[in-house]
Design an enzyme around this catalytic site. Structure first.
Site, PDB file in Angstrom:
ATOM      1  N   TYR A   1       0.827  -1.216   0.000  1.00 33.95           N
ATOM      2  CA  TYR A   1       0.000   0.000   0.000  1.00 33.95           C
ATOM      3  C   TYR A   1       0.857   1.260   0.000  1.00 33.95           C
ATOM      4  O   TYR A   1       0.527   2.235  -0.674  1.00 33.95           O
ATOM      5  CB  TYR A   1      -1.014  -0.013   1.155  1.00 33.95           C
ATOM      6  CG  TYR A   1      -2.223  -0.837   0.768  1.00 33.95           C
ATOM      7  CD1 TYR A   1      -3.231  -0.290  -0.015  1.00 33.95           C
ATOM      8  CD2 TYR A   1      -2.320  -2.170   1.129  1.00 33.95           C
ATOM      9  CE1 TYR A   1      -4.315  -1.046  -0.421  1.00 33.95           C
ATOM     10  CE2 TYR A   1      -3.396  -2.945   0.728  1.00 33.95           C
ATOM     11  CZ  TYR A   1      -4.400  -2.374  -0.048  1.00 33.95           C
ATOM     12  OH  TYR A   1      -5.455  -3.136  -0.466  1.00 33.95           O
TER      13      TYR A   1
ATOM     14  N   HIS B   1     -15.290   0.724  -2.569  1.00 36.03           N
ATOM     15  CA  HIS B   1     -14.178  -0.084  -2.043  1.00 36.03           C
ATOM     16  C   HIS B   1     -13.252   0.725  -1.135  1.00 36.03           C
ATOM     17  O   HIS B   1     -12.141   0.294  -0.841  1.00 36.03           O
ATOM     18  CB  HIS B   1     -13.381  -0.724  -3.192  1.00 36.03           C
ATOM     19  CG  HIS B   1     -14.134  -1.811  -3.900  1.00 36.03           C
ATOM     20  ND1 HIS B   1     -13.774  -2.293  -5.137  1.00 36.03           N
ATOM     21  CD2 HIS B   1     -15.229  -2.522  -3.521  1.00 36.03           C
ATOM     22  CE1 HIS B   1     -14.623  -3.246  -5.504  1.00 36.03           C
ATOM     23  NE2 HIS B   1     -15.518  -3.397  -4.549  1.00 36.03           N
TER      24      HIS B   1
ATOM     25  N   THR C   1     -14.074  -0.961 -16.120  1.00 36.37           N
ATOM     26  CA  THR C   1     -14.048  -2.039 -15.123  1.00 36.37           C
ATOM     27  C   THR C   1     -14.142  -3.382 -15.823  1.00 36.37           C
ATOM     28  O   THR C   1     -14.900  -3.530 -16.799  1.00 36.37           O
ATOM     29  CB  THR C   1     -15.164  -1.898 -14.068  1.00 36.37           C
ATOM     30  OG1 THR C   1     -15.123  -3.047 -13.197  1.00 36.37           O
ATOM     31  CG2 THR C   1     -16.552  -1.766 -14.666  1.00 36.37           C
ATOM     32  N   SER C   2     -13.378  -4.369 -15.320  1.00 38.04           N
ATOM     33  CA  SER C   2     -13.424  -5.715 -15.903  1.00 38.04           C
ATOM     34  C   SER C   2     -14.714  -6.430 -15.501  1.00 38.04           C
ATOM     35  O   SER C   2     -15.020  -7.495 -16.033  1.00 38.04           O
ATOM     36  CB  SER C   2     -12.202  -6.522 -15.456  1.00 38.04           C
ATOM     37  OG  SER C   2     -12.186  -6.617 -14.045  1.00 38.04           O
TER      38      SER C   2
END
Ligand code: BJW
Ligand code: ZN
Length: 246
Positions: free
Chosen positions: A71, A123, A192-193
């Site tokens: 991160y 998210h 987006t997938s």
């Protein structure tokens, strides 16, 4: 001779231009042209990292230093990135004064930086941290690592305020996203997938509720057969073009 390749763009612009209620669902692809790596596909984050080793609560419990290194590396990278014309086009769309909701799976904060206000970060956001012990939640742009940051309230270890695999999304945020999807006349699904649930399913939710769904992506996704219009190409080119036509 009419240019047939422009028909889907005209149709999308016409629907979008007339809509009073618009929802947008974005994924990592919208930030790709800003230099933020996507997750899947060539050059994606998962090419070098196994998701279960990094983006799960089990991974964090097992090796928080490893998870935080990842991160911190991403925060350093994203700190250098600026919103691109796709983010800006969505700000312009919101400012048309319509009923507008931007649902993003992205944790990079670039929509907010661009100026989007009616924003649901389903998210989470990697510039926010929360305490794994006392639950304190605050913005933290300063931590650079490599070691995990400590809570200002109780000293326990902080975690990124993001949603990992196997964790529930914030129920209030998810409810608002669902409401926007069921209530919109037009939904744009950008970059987006469409494999991560429940966010990916919001396109179907919109479609089944009678919404007109427009997908913008470099390639087909599991949603492509179901959507009304598929615009293939870069979000940073297609979204400004769409806005120019409405
Ligand atoms: C461009 C472009 C350009 C590129 N222009 N386009 C089996 C079936 C169904 C569900 C499950 C299942 N097994 C497990 C689940 C649940 C799981 C899930 O969906 N897994 C699937 C992968 C199978 N979901 C969850 O766990 C969620 N929680 C949940 O369901 O709670 C209930 C529950 C609780 C307990 C047990 C079970 C259920 C939580 C999901 C959290 C996802 N978290 C991450 C990490 C966030 C933090 C971080 O960033 O570090 O979120 S994973 C990662 O994927 C990230 C993203 O938001 C998310 C989606 O990825 P996205 O945005 O679509 O990116 P990519 O890279 O995949 O795609 C980019 C796209 O852009 C591509 O299509 C390109 O073509 C395109 N593109 N450049 C336009 N310039
Ligand atoms: Zn604490």
């Amino acid at each position: 001779m009419a240019d047939d390749s422009q028909i889907p763009m005209h149709q999308a612009a016409s629907r979008l231009g007339q809509a009073k209620r618009v929802a947008v669902l974005t994924g990592a692809g919208i930030s790709a042209e800003s230099g933020v790596p996507t997750f899947r596909g060539p050059g994606g984050l998962w090419e070098n990292h196994r998701p279960e080793e990094l983006a799960t609560p089990q991974a964090f419990a097992r090796d928080p230093e490893l998870v935080w290194r990842w991160y911190h590396w991403r925060r350093g990278l994203i700190a250098q990135c600026r919103p691109n014309p796709a983010h800006e086009a969505l700000v312009a769309l919101e400012r048309r004064g319509i009923d507008f909701t931007l649902i993003t799976q992205n944790v990079d904060g670039l929509h907010r930086l661009a100026g989007s206000e009616r924003l649901l970060e389903v998210h989470g956001n990697l510039w926010w941290v929360r305490c794994s012990s006392c639950g304190a939640l605050y913005e933290d742009r300063a931590s650079q690592g490599p070691e995990p940051p400590a809570c200002q309230e109780c000293g326990a270890m902080l975690r990124p305020h993001v949603v990992w695999f196997g964790e529930s999304l914030d129920p209030d945020i998810l409810e608002s996203a669902w409401r926007a999807a069921t209530g919109c006349e037009v939904m744009l699904v950008v970059g987006t997938s469409a494999v991560v649930q429940p966010a990916a399913g919001l396109a179907s939710v919109a479609k089944q509720a009678g919404g007109f769904v427009i997908e913008i992506n470099l390639e087909p996704t599991p949603n492509s057969n179901e959507v009304d219009v598929s615009l293939m190409g870069k979000a940073g080119e297609i979204l400004p073009e769409l806005m120019a036509q409405i």
